[in-house]
Structure formats: C-alpha cells, structure tokens
Design an enzyme around this catalytic site. Sequence first.
Site, PDB file in Angstrom:
ATOM      1  N   ASN A 106      -8.198   4.076  -2.163  1.00 45.87           N
ATOM      2  CA  ASN A 106      -7.516   2.946  -1.556  1.00 45.87           C
ATOM      3  C   ASN A 106      -6.920   2.076  -2.661  1.00 45.87           C
ATOM      4  O   ASN A 106      -7.113   2.335  -3.850  1.00 45.87           O
ATOM      5  CB  ASN A 106      -8.497   2.149  -0.700  1.00 45.87           C
ATOM      6  CG  ASN A 106      -7.818   1.322   0.370  1.00 45.87           C
ATOM      7  OD1 ASN A 106      -6.592   1.287   0.476  1.00 45.87           O
ATOM      8  ND2 ASN A 106      -8.604   0.626   1.168  1.00 45.87           N
ATOM      9  N   HIS A 112      -1.627   1.817   7.402  1.00 40.05           N
ATOM     10  CA  HIS A 112      -2.028   1.665   6.005  1.00 40.05           C
ATOM     11  C   HIS A 112      -1.853   2.989   5.263  1.00 40.05           C
ATOM     12  O   HIS A 112      -2.182   4.056   5.798  1.00 40.05           O
ATOM     13  CB  HIS A 112      -3.486   1.211   5.938  1.00 40.05           C
ATOM     14  CG  HIS A 112      -3.985   0.937   4.560  1.00 40.05           C
ATOM     15  ND1 HIS A 112      -3.372   0.053   3.698  1.00 40.05           N
ATOM     16  CD2 HIS A 112      -5.060   1.441   3.875  1.00 40.05           C
ATOM     17  CE1 HIS A 112      -4.036   0.019   2.557  1.00 40.05           C
ATOM     18  NE2 HIS A 112      -5.061   0.842   2.643  1.00 40.05           N
ATOM     19  N   CYS A 168       0.821  -1.210   0.000  1.00 36.03           N
ATOM     20  CA  CYS A 168       0.000   0.000   0.000  1.00 36.03           C
ATOM     21  C   CYS A 168       0.852   1.256   0.000  1.00 36.03           C
ATOM     22  O   CYS A 168       0.515   2.253  -0.648  1.00 36.03           O
ATOM     23  CB  CYS A 168      -0.931   0.002   1.201  1.00 36.03           C
ATOM     24  SG  CYS A 168      -0.080  -0.060   2.807  1.00 36.03           S
TER      25      CYS A 168
END
Length: 327
Positions: A295, A275, A138
């Site tokens: 995302n 994240h 990520c």
Amino acid sequence: MAVLQVLSVILVTAACFGESVANLNVSGIDFDSFRKKFHRLYEVNSEEFSRRQINFQNAAVRHLYLNSFSGQTQSATYGINQFSDLSQMEFKDVYLRAESSSAPGFVGSTRAGLPAKFDWRDKGVVAPVQNQLACGSCWAFSTVGAIQAVHAMGGSQLEQLSVQQVVDCSYKNEGCSGGSPSHALAWLKQTRVKLVSHSDYPYKAKTGMCHFFSPSHEGVTVRNFSLHSFSGQEEAMMGQLVQFGPLAAIVDAVSWQDYLGGIIQHHCSSQWSNHAVLVVGYDTTGEIPYWIVQNSWGTTWGDQGYVYVKIGTNICGIADSVAAVFL
C-alpha cells in the site's frame, strides 16, 4: 452526535458483542495517547478536538463489528491507527480517490507449475513502502511501483522513480484529486514520456505544474501494458504476477481505514473500487491462501505498510482491474 450519546452507542454495541468498555480504547487517556503517537496538534477544548474525539470513538464501534468476524484462521484484525480520528467520509475523500477502469476478462491459459509461494520482494525488485500523505495519488504510486519493479527485473538497479511526475503530468488523470493506473499507463505508452528518478522530481503531496525534461535526460519509458479482469481466475492472475512482475490493481478499500494486520476475508466487495495498490506476491502454503499487497499509506499502517487479501473469491475486488507493465 454528542460524546455521551456516542459512548452510549459504544456501551450497547459492546454488550452485543460481549465486550467491556475497558477493551474499546475510547477513553480520554487513549485519545491523548493517540494524539501524541500520531503528532496531532489540535487544541484541547477546540471544535476540531471534539470532532476528532467523536470520530475516534466511532472508530472503536466499527472495530467491534469488524473484529467480530475474526474467528477464522489468520483473520484480519482492526483497530486504532493513523486514520482513527477521521470520519469515514473524510477518509474516502482524501485516500480513496482511484478510478476503476473497465477491464476485459482474461482469456489466456493458466500457467502450469506455479510455485506455491512467490514474492517479488525476495528478488530485490520492490521499492520500500511510500506514503502518499493527504493527496489522492494512490493511482500514481501503484503505477510507478509496477514500472520501477519491472525495470529492476530487467537487470537495472532498483531505483525509486518519480510519482510526482505522474501526478503533475498525466493529463488523463486529476493529480491529488484522483486517477487511474490504466489511464496513467496509457498516457506513458502514447507519449513515450521518460519517467525520471524521484531525486530529479521529488514527491510534494500536491498537484503542481508539469516539469518537462530534455530528450537526452535519463528515464524509463513504457512500451506497453495489459489490463484484465481475473475475477474467477485468480490462479491465472498468479501466473501473470510470476511472469510479468508486480501488478497494479484497483480495490475496494473502505474497511482498510481500520486494518492492522492479518488476512482480509470479509468486509469488502468489488462493488465500488476506489483505491490503487501494488500486488507483489502470493502465498498458498497455509490454510488461507492470500495476496501480498503493498500500500502507499506509510509503514505505520497495516503490516509495515502491507496488507494481505484472501485469494479465490475476489475479496475487495482485487482481481477486477489488474495491469501488468511491459518496458
């Protein structure tokens, strides 16, 4: 815990929240539907099948709790998605691998005259939602997303740049085992490595050997970046987004395992940022102002791959460590 015990817990929990088992999506039929929808291939009556079914049932219990706060306007909703057969620990181990970097507090002035609503997608500089798959990358998607957006803002055609190059080559990070956008940006700034296109260096969802390109190869270099905490100063963060482009941010996304849509107003703090995401806009025109966040879990997650986070109280720690890119 045995299946019957889990079902007992669900019954008790459902009673506490005034729900019936029929509303819990935990029947064998629902689990079969889940497996078909998300192409799960584990065999019926196998050890993995039993384990995944229990995870699925436990997820339904979590959803009861998470949705019990949904009385507020535009509240987030939680339910069955592609992560519902993972335990919370499995989810964390694979998808929450970003490392938070300590960021100095922002000391500049808040930009005056900000629009009430702003979205870089409307300018055509935000690439489509990507899927990191079962790789803790990520941090690389967040970094590359910011770079390719700023590159397009400068007049270049929007181009998908190589996440895999950052995963393989950013020596200050650990590839699919985790990393930090600020470390990746520091590496790009220090080395002046050209970030090449996705087509030249496609994503493989695993850490590989770094592939080097000749100095004449086309690519994008990072001149500099900023890293700040905007905790208590989210209006200033709005100004940074409008002025400099989409921002790479580190958040606490533990509860995002179950997110379906709506504005997150509860269930996460800034105590454990884990994240990396890309903040592409905001909207303050409604009763609940919110950030628009891209995302990297594909378009089947959230709202077509996006999540909305309330502005003003540093929900999910979204303002704790925020990077802007300069090319």
